[in-house]
Scaffold this motif. Structure first.
Motif, PDB file in Angstrom:
ATOM      1  N   PHE A  37      -0.344   3.618   6.597  1.00 52.10           N
ATOM      2  CA  PHE A  37      -1.314   1.737   5.954  1.00 52.10           C
ATOM      3  C   PHE A  37      -2.506   1.645   6.708  1.00 52.10           C
ATOM      4  O   PHE A  37      -3.122   2.266   7.796  1.00 52.10           O
ATOM      5  CB  PHE A  37       0.083   0.832   6.036  1.00 52.10           C
ATOM      6  N   GLN A  39      -4.962  -2.048   6.589  1.00 54.08           N
ATOM      7  CA  GLN A  39      -5.311  -3.358   6.117  1.00 54.08           C
ATOM      8  C   GLN A  39      -7.046  -3.559   6.780  1.00 54.08           C
ATOM      9  O   GLN A  39      -7.233  -3.449   7.410  1.00 54.08           O
ATOM     10  CB  GLN A  39      -4.688  -4.359   7.206  1.00 54.08           C
ATOM     11  N   ARG A  45      -2.209  -5.617   3.973  1.00 53.99           N
ATOM     12  CA  ARG A  45      -1.998  -3.856   4.650  1.00 53.99           C
ATOM     13  C   ARG A  45      -1.159  -2.800   3.611  1.00 53.99           C
ATOM     14  O   ARG A  45      -0.397  -3.711   2.719  1.00 53.99           O
ATOM     15  CB  ARG A  45      -0.340  -4.760   5.338  1.00 53.99           C
ATOM     16  N   GLU A  46      -2.229  -1.551   2.655  1.00 48.78           N
ATOM     17  CA  GLU A  46      -1.729  -1.192   1.879  1.00 48.78           C
ATOM     18  C   GLU A  46      -1.024   0.232   2.374  1.00 48.78           C
ATOM     19  O   GLU A  46      -1.537   0.651   2.945  1.00 48.78           O
ATOM     20  CB  GLU A  46      -3.088  -1.098   1.031  1.00 48.78           C
ATOM     21  N   PHE A  47      -0.908   1.267   1.452  1.00 50.83           N
ATOM     22  CA  PHE A  47      -0.208   2.190   1.915  1.00 50.83           C
ATOM     23  C   PHE A  47      -0.785   2.895   1.495  1.00 50.83           C
ATOM     24  O   PHE A  47      -1.889   2.998   0.681  1.00 50.83           O
ATOM     25  CB  PHE A  47       1.185   2.848   0.130  1.00 50.83           C
ATOM     26  N   THR A 106       7.433   5.072   0.403  1.00 54.32           N
ATOM     27  CA  THR A 106       5.508   4.415  -0.196  1.00 54.32           C
ATOM     28  C   THR A 106       5.983   3.165  -0.222  1.00 54.32           C
ATOM     29  O   THR A 106       5.207   2.125  -0.907  1.00 54.32           O
ATOM     30  CB  THR A 106       5.231   4.700  -1.969  1.00 54.32           C
ATOM     31  N   THR A 107       6.856   2.247   0.294  1.00 55.42           N
ATOM     32  CA  THR A 107       7.257   0.535   0.096  1.00 55.42           C
ATOM     33  C   THR A 107       7.612   0.287   2.074  1.00 55.42           C
ATOM     34  O   THR A 107       8.043   0.740   2.154  1.00 55.42           O
ATOM     35  CB  THR A 107       8.626   1.396   0.097  1.00 55.42           C
ATOM     36  N   ARG A 108       6.296  -0.419   1.860  1.00 49.35           N
ATOM     37  CA  ARG A 108       6.066  -0.403   3.626  1.00 49.35           C
ATOM     38  C   ARG A 108       7.006  -1.881   3.555  1.00 49.35           C
ATOM     39  O   ARG A 108       7.583  -1.494   4.828  1.00 49.35           O
ATOM     40  CB  ARG A 108       4.630  -1.557   3.187  1.00 49.35           C
ATOM     41  N   SER A 109       7.949  -2.165   2.548  1.00 50.13           N
ATOM     42  CA  SER A 109       8.995  -2.882   3.898  1.00 50.13           C
ATOM     43  C   SER A 109      10.456  -2.035   4.453  1.00 50.13           C
ATOM     44  O   SER A 109      10.985  -2.416   4.819  1.00 50.13           O
ATOM     45  CB  SER A 109       9.585  -4.067   2.325  1.00 50.13           C
ATOM     46  N   TYR A 111       9.704   0.450   6.227  1.00 47.08           N
ATOM     47  CA  TYR A 111       9.152   0.861   7.074  1.00 47.08           C
ATOM     48  C   TYR A 111       9.197   0.318   8.417  1.00 47.08           C
ATOM     49  O   TYR A 111       9.325  -1.540   8.390  1.00 47.08           O
ATOM     50  CB  TYR A 111       7.438   1.185   7.780  1.00 47.08           C
ATOM     51  N   TRP A 114       6.371   0.587  13.659  1.00 50.03           N
ATOM     52  CA  TRP A 114       4.461   0.836  13.497  1.00 50.03           C
ATOM     53  C   TRP A 114       3.791   0.727  14.939  1.00 50.03           C
ATOM     54  O   TRP A 114       4.687   0.374  15.839  1.00 50.03           O
ATOM     55  CB  TRP A 114       4.221  -0.751  12.882  1.00 50.03           C
TER      56      TRP A 114
END
Length: 124
Positions: A37, A39, A45-47, A106-109, A111, A114
């Motif tokens: 990801f 930012q 923050r983006e995929f 593809t879904t940040r939540s 994960y 980090w």
């Protein structure tokens, strides 16, 4: 949770290349789907890219398709992000991430672990 340590990044001119690396724990790394990801300042923050546990499936954001490649070597507990033909708009802090599923890559939540983040700056 998986402990992730990133390396790579830095300053590069537009059109150049960089490779990011992310190392995980030896015992559990192969159990995790992995993603990258980014930012940028003032943005969410983006995929960017993701890869399944056995590398069968890879996903990319439209903005990086054809320029970035995600790969992993489970034997070395490492995931890579090869970034070619970099653009000024790729400037951001890049994060690797790990999740215990392969269905939500593809879904940040989804994960749960980090990396510490690494700065990538592309000069125009």
């Amino acid at each position: 949770q998986e402990q992730l340590v990133q390396s790579g990044g830095g300053l590069v001119q537009a059109g150049g290349s960089l490779r990011l690396s992310c190392g995980g724990s030896a015992r559990t790394f192969a159990s995790y789907g992995m993603g990258w990801f980014r930012q940028a300042p003032g943005k969410e923050r983006e995929f960017v890219a993701a890869i399944s546990r056995n590398s069968d499936n890879r996903f990319y954001a439209d903005s990086v398709k054809g320029r970035f490649t995600i790969s992993r070597v489970n034997a070395n507990n490492t995931v890579f992000l090869q970034m070619n033909n970099l653009r000024h708009e790729d400037t951001a802090v890049y994060y690797c991430a790990a999740q215990l599923w392969d269905n939500y890559l593809t879904t940040r939540s989804r994960y749960t672990s980090w990396g510490q983040g690494t700065q990538v700056t592309v000069s125009s």
